[in-house]
Design a protein around this motif. Structure first.
Motif, PDB file in Angstrom:
ATOM      1  N   ARG A  32       0.795  -1.231   0.000  1.00  0.00           N
ATOM      2  CA  ARG A  32       0.000   0.000   0.000  1.00  0.00           C
ATOM      3  C   ARG A  32       0.828   1.282   0.000  1.00  0.00           C
ATOM      4  O   ARG A  32       0.317   2.351  -0.352  1.00  0.00           O
ATOM      5  N   LEU A  33       2.099   1.217   0.384  1.00  0.00           N
ATOM      6  CA  LEU A  33       2.915   2.422   0.475  1.00  0.00           C
ATOM      7  C   LEU A  33       3.601   2.695  -0.860  1.00  0.00           C
ATOM      8  O   LEU A  33       4.123   1.790  -1.505  1.00  0.00           O
ATOM      9  N   THR A  34       3.635   3.948  -1.241  1.00  0.00           N
ATOM     10  CA  THR A  34       4.156   4.322  -2.551  1.00  0.00           C
ATOM     11  C   THR A  34       5.678   4.336  -2.585  1.00  0.00           C
ATOM     12  O   THR A  34       6.328   4.743  -1.615  1.00  0.00           O
ATOM     13  N   ASN A  35       6.227   3.925  -3.696  1.00  0.00           N
ATOM     14  CA  ASN A  35       7.645   4.100  -3.993  1.00  0.00           C
ATOM     15  C   ASN A  35       7.847   5.546  -4.454  1.00  0.00           C
ATOM     16  O   ASN A  35       7.470   5.906  -5.571  1.00  0.00           O
ATOM     17  N   HIS A  36       8.427   6.356  -3.587  1.00  0.00           N
ATOM     18  CA  HIS A  36       8.604   7.777  -3.887  1.00  0.00           C
ATOM     19  C   HIS A  36       9.894   8.087  -4.631  1.00  0.00           C
ATOM     20  O   HIS A  36      10.106   9.226  -5.063  1.00  0.00           O
ATOM     21  N   VAL A 128      -0.569  10.444  -9.995  1.00  0.00           N
ATOM     22  CA  VAL A 128      -0.554  11.646 -10.831  1.00  0.00           C
ATOM     23  C   VAL A 128       0.688  12.480 -10.536  1.00  0.00           C
ATOM     24  O   VAL A 128       1.244  13.128 -11.444  1.00  0.00           O
ATOM     25  N   ILE A 129       1.170  12.456  -9.295  1.00  0.00           N
ATOM     26  CA  ILE A 129       2.390  13.196  -8.976  1.00  0.00           C
ATOM     27  C   ILE A 129       3.566  12.581  -9.728  1.00  0.00           C
ATOM     28  O   ILE A 129       4.415  13.303 -10.279  1.00  0.00           O
ATOM     29  N   ARG A 130       3.630  11.258  -9.774  1.00  0.00           N
ATOM     30  CA  ARG A 130       4.706  10.595 -10.512  1.00  0.00           C
ATOM     31  C   ARG A 130       4.629  10.947 -11.997  1.00  0.00           C
ATOM     32  O   ARG A 130       5.654  11.200 -12.643  1.00  0.00           O
ATOM     33  N   VAL A 131       3.424  10.987 -12.538  1.00  0.00           N
ATOM     34  CA  VAL A 131       3.263  11.383 -13.944  1.00  0.00           C
ATOM     35  C   VAL A 131       3.738  12.815 -14.148  1.00  0.00           C
ATOM     36  O   VAL A 131       4.413  13.128 -15.147  1.00  0.00           O
ATOM     37  N   GLY A 132       3.406  13.704 -13.222  1.00  0.00           N
ATOM     38  CA  GLY A 132       3.832  15.098 -13.358  1.00  0.00           C
ATOM     39  C   GLY A 132       5.340  15.256 -13.396  1.00  0.00           C
ATOM     40  O   GLY A 132       5.881  16.059 -14.175  1.00  0.00           O
ATOM     41  N   HIS A 133       6.053  14.505 -12.573  1.00  0.00           N
ATOM     42  CA  HIS A 133       7.520  14.543 -12.602  1.00  0.00           C
ATOM     43  C   HIS A 133       8.044  13.998 -13.928  1.00  0.00           C
ATOM     44  O   HIS A 133       8.989  14.553 -14.509  1.00  0.00           O
ATOM     45  N   ALA A 134       7.444  12.917 -14.413  1.00  0.00           N
ATOM     46  CA  ALA A 134       7.899  12.337 -15.680  1.00  0.00           C
ATOM     47  C   ALA A 134       7.674  13.298 -16.834  1.00  0.00           C
ATOM     48  O   ALA A 134       8.538  13.460 -17.713  1.00  0.00           O
ATOM     49  N   VAL A 135       6.525  13.943 -16.845  1.00  0.00           N
ATOM     50  CA  VAL A 135       6.216  14.878 -17.931  1.00  0.00           C
ATOM     51  C   VAL A 135       7.142  16.080 -17.892  1.00  0.00           C
ATOM     52  O   VAL A 135       7.590  16.572 -18.943  1.00  0.00           O
ATOM     53  N   ARG A 136       7.454  16.578 -16.698  1.00  0.00           N
ATOM     54  CA  ARG A 136       8.375  17.720 -16.628  1.00  0.00           C
ATOM     55  C   ARG A 136       9.700  17.390 -17.297  1.00  0.00           C
ATOM     56  O   ARG A 136      10.259  18.209 -18.049  1.00  0.00           O
ATOM     57  N   LEU A 152      10.690   7.830 -21.041  1.00  0.00           N
ATOM     58  CA  LEU A 152       9.406   7.311 -21.511  1.00  0.00           C
ATOM     59  C   LEU A 152       8.970   6.111 -20.677  1.00  0.00           C
ATOM     60  O   LEU A 152       7.782   5.946 -20.375  1.00  0.00           O
ATOM     61  N   THR A 153       9.914   5.288 -20.297  1.00  0.00           N
ATOM     62  CA  THR A 153       9.581   4.156 -19.427  1.00  0.00           C
ATOM     63  C   THR A 153       9.038   4.645 -18.102  1.00  0.00           C
ATOM     64  O   THR A 153       8.101   4.062 -17.545  1.00  0.00           O
ATOM     65  N   GLU A 154       9.607   5.727 -17.589  1.00  0.00           N
ATOM     66  CA  GLU A 154       9.106   6.292 -16.342  1.00  0.00           C
ATOM     67  C   GLU A 154       7.667   6.781 -16.511  1.00  0.00           C
ATOM     68  O   GLU A 154       6.833   6.598 -15.611  1.00  0.00           O
ATOM     69  N   LEU A 155       7.349   7.379 -17.641  1.00  0.00           N
ATOM     70  CA  LEU A 155       5.965   7.793 -17.889  1.00  0.00           C
ATOM     71  C   LEU A 155       5.054   6.576 -17.923  1.00  0.00           C
ATOM     72  O   LEU A 155       3.937   6.609 -17.385  1.00  0.00           O
TER      73      LEU A 155
END
Length: 351
Positions: A32-36, A128-136, A152-155
């Motif tokens: 349940r805990l996110t990989n940050h 969505v936060i992870r997506v935001g970092h990838a898109v930046r 791209l793999t990160e996205l």
């Protein structure tokens, strides 16, 4: 390293190396805990701290778990039943890996944004936060290496995690009277849930009322302006209210900022929907964790934004780093005070 605005373009390859390390690990741990780590290392690289990326990652690595096993490929025929099923994280990541291997990433993002946006509250808004970092990173530098490269793999990992943890907020009654108010006033008007006990899934189920805000905004320019206002207001509010829950209240600012960072990669007709979903997320987190009373934050004094980020790095906690990353997007005095407040409130990670 090349500096662009308040952020730094990583020309060293360190971020790509770190992402490649991380893509053999799962998006969560302990079920349940996110990989940050992907988000934190991107923030470090973006602020000129590439030299610290692997050192920080080495300390975080004991928390990571292996990439999970898949169940079955996601297809057009089964994707609806797979949406929101955390057991299908590997399947969803594989799906987006295939999509991004054959199509422009902006097209994939635009197709899936309206599908995923209603469920941005799953995974404590981390997907969505992870997506935001990838898109930046993709907007700043594009991808690198073979196609698809690590960015791209990160996205793909971010979108896949989002699909697996997709969870809409339902049954929330609108509270009128704040639609034309400032974002700060609207956040102040959010009613706290009774008791404020349990984890996020339990608390989210108790959120029954949220103020209406910015619902009349439909144009892209206005949506961008109001979302920028919301990010700033939520960041400022952490300086005065972060003691309610020093970790979870970070997301009231970082989740809408992830949406804001993603907007330039999307068709403009999708921007307003991002604003409305971001408001619901920020307001819901506020309802679940805000304290009854505010405090007066200590001013940052003469510390520069760079010095504030160095303090966040020295502290080492991933949420402190990510809130400081958001604060430095608009580094006024109260934003810097919010970052320093996170340093003050948060327990340092274990060695």
């Amino acid at each position: 390293m090349e500096t662009t605005g308040t952020h730094t373009t990583d020309t060293t390859g360190v971020l790509d190396e770190a992402l490649e390390r991380l893509h053999s690990t799962g998006p969560e741990r302990l079920g349940r805990l996110t990989n940050h780590a992907p988000m934190a290392v991107e923030a470090l690289a973006a602020h000129g701290q590439a030299r610290a990326v692997h050192r920080w990652l080495d300390r975080y690595a004991p928390k990571l778990e292996e990439f999970p096993a898949g169940l079955a490929p996601v297809t057009a025929g089964n994707r609806q039943e797979a949406l929101g099923d955390p057991r299908r994280a590997a399947d969803w990541i594989g799906h987006f890996g295939r999509e991004l291997d054959g199509r422009p990433w902006q097209d994939v993002l635009a197709e899936w944004w309206p599908r995923l946006l209603p469920g941005m509250y799953g995974g404590s808004t981390h997907p969505v936060i992870r997506v935001g970092h990838a898109v930046r990173t993709l907007l700043a530098d594009g991808d690198s290496g073979t196609a698809p490269g690590p960015r791209l793999t990160e996205l793909a990992h971010g979108l896949g995690y989002w699909a697996a943890r997709h969870r809409p907020v339902t049954g929330v009654a609108p509270l009128p009277g704040t639609d034309g108010a400032t974002a700060s006033a609207a956040l102040d008007a959010v009613p706290r849930i009774d008791g404020q006990e349990g984890g996020l899934p339990d608390r989210l189920g108790q959120v029954a009322r949220l103020p209406v805000w910015a619902t009349s905004v439909t144009g892209p320019e206005a949506a961008y302006e109001r979302l920028t206002e919301l990010v700033l207001a939520a960041t400022h509010r952490y300086a005065t209210h972060g003691h309610g829950e020093e970790t979870m209240l970070v997301h009231a600012a970082t989740a809408p900022n992830a949406v804001l960072r993603t907007l330039p990669a999307l068709p403009r007709d999708l921007w307003a929907a991002g604003l409305h979903a971001a408001w619901t997320a920020s307001a819901a987190v506020t309802a679940m964790y805000a304290p009854a009373e505010a405090v007066v934050p200590a001013p940052p004094g003469r510390l520069t934004p760079e010095e504030v980020f160095e303090r966040a790095l020295a502290h080492g906690d991933e949420h402190v780093i990510k809130l400081t990353d958001t604060a430095l997007d608009i580094p006024d005095e109260l934003s810097l005070a919010a970052a320093l407040r996170a340093v003050e409130l948060s327990a340092p990670p274990h060695p």
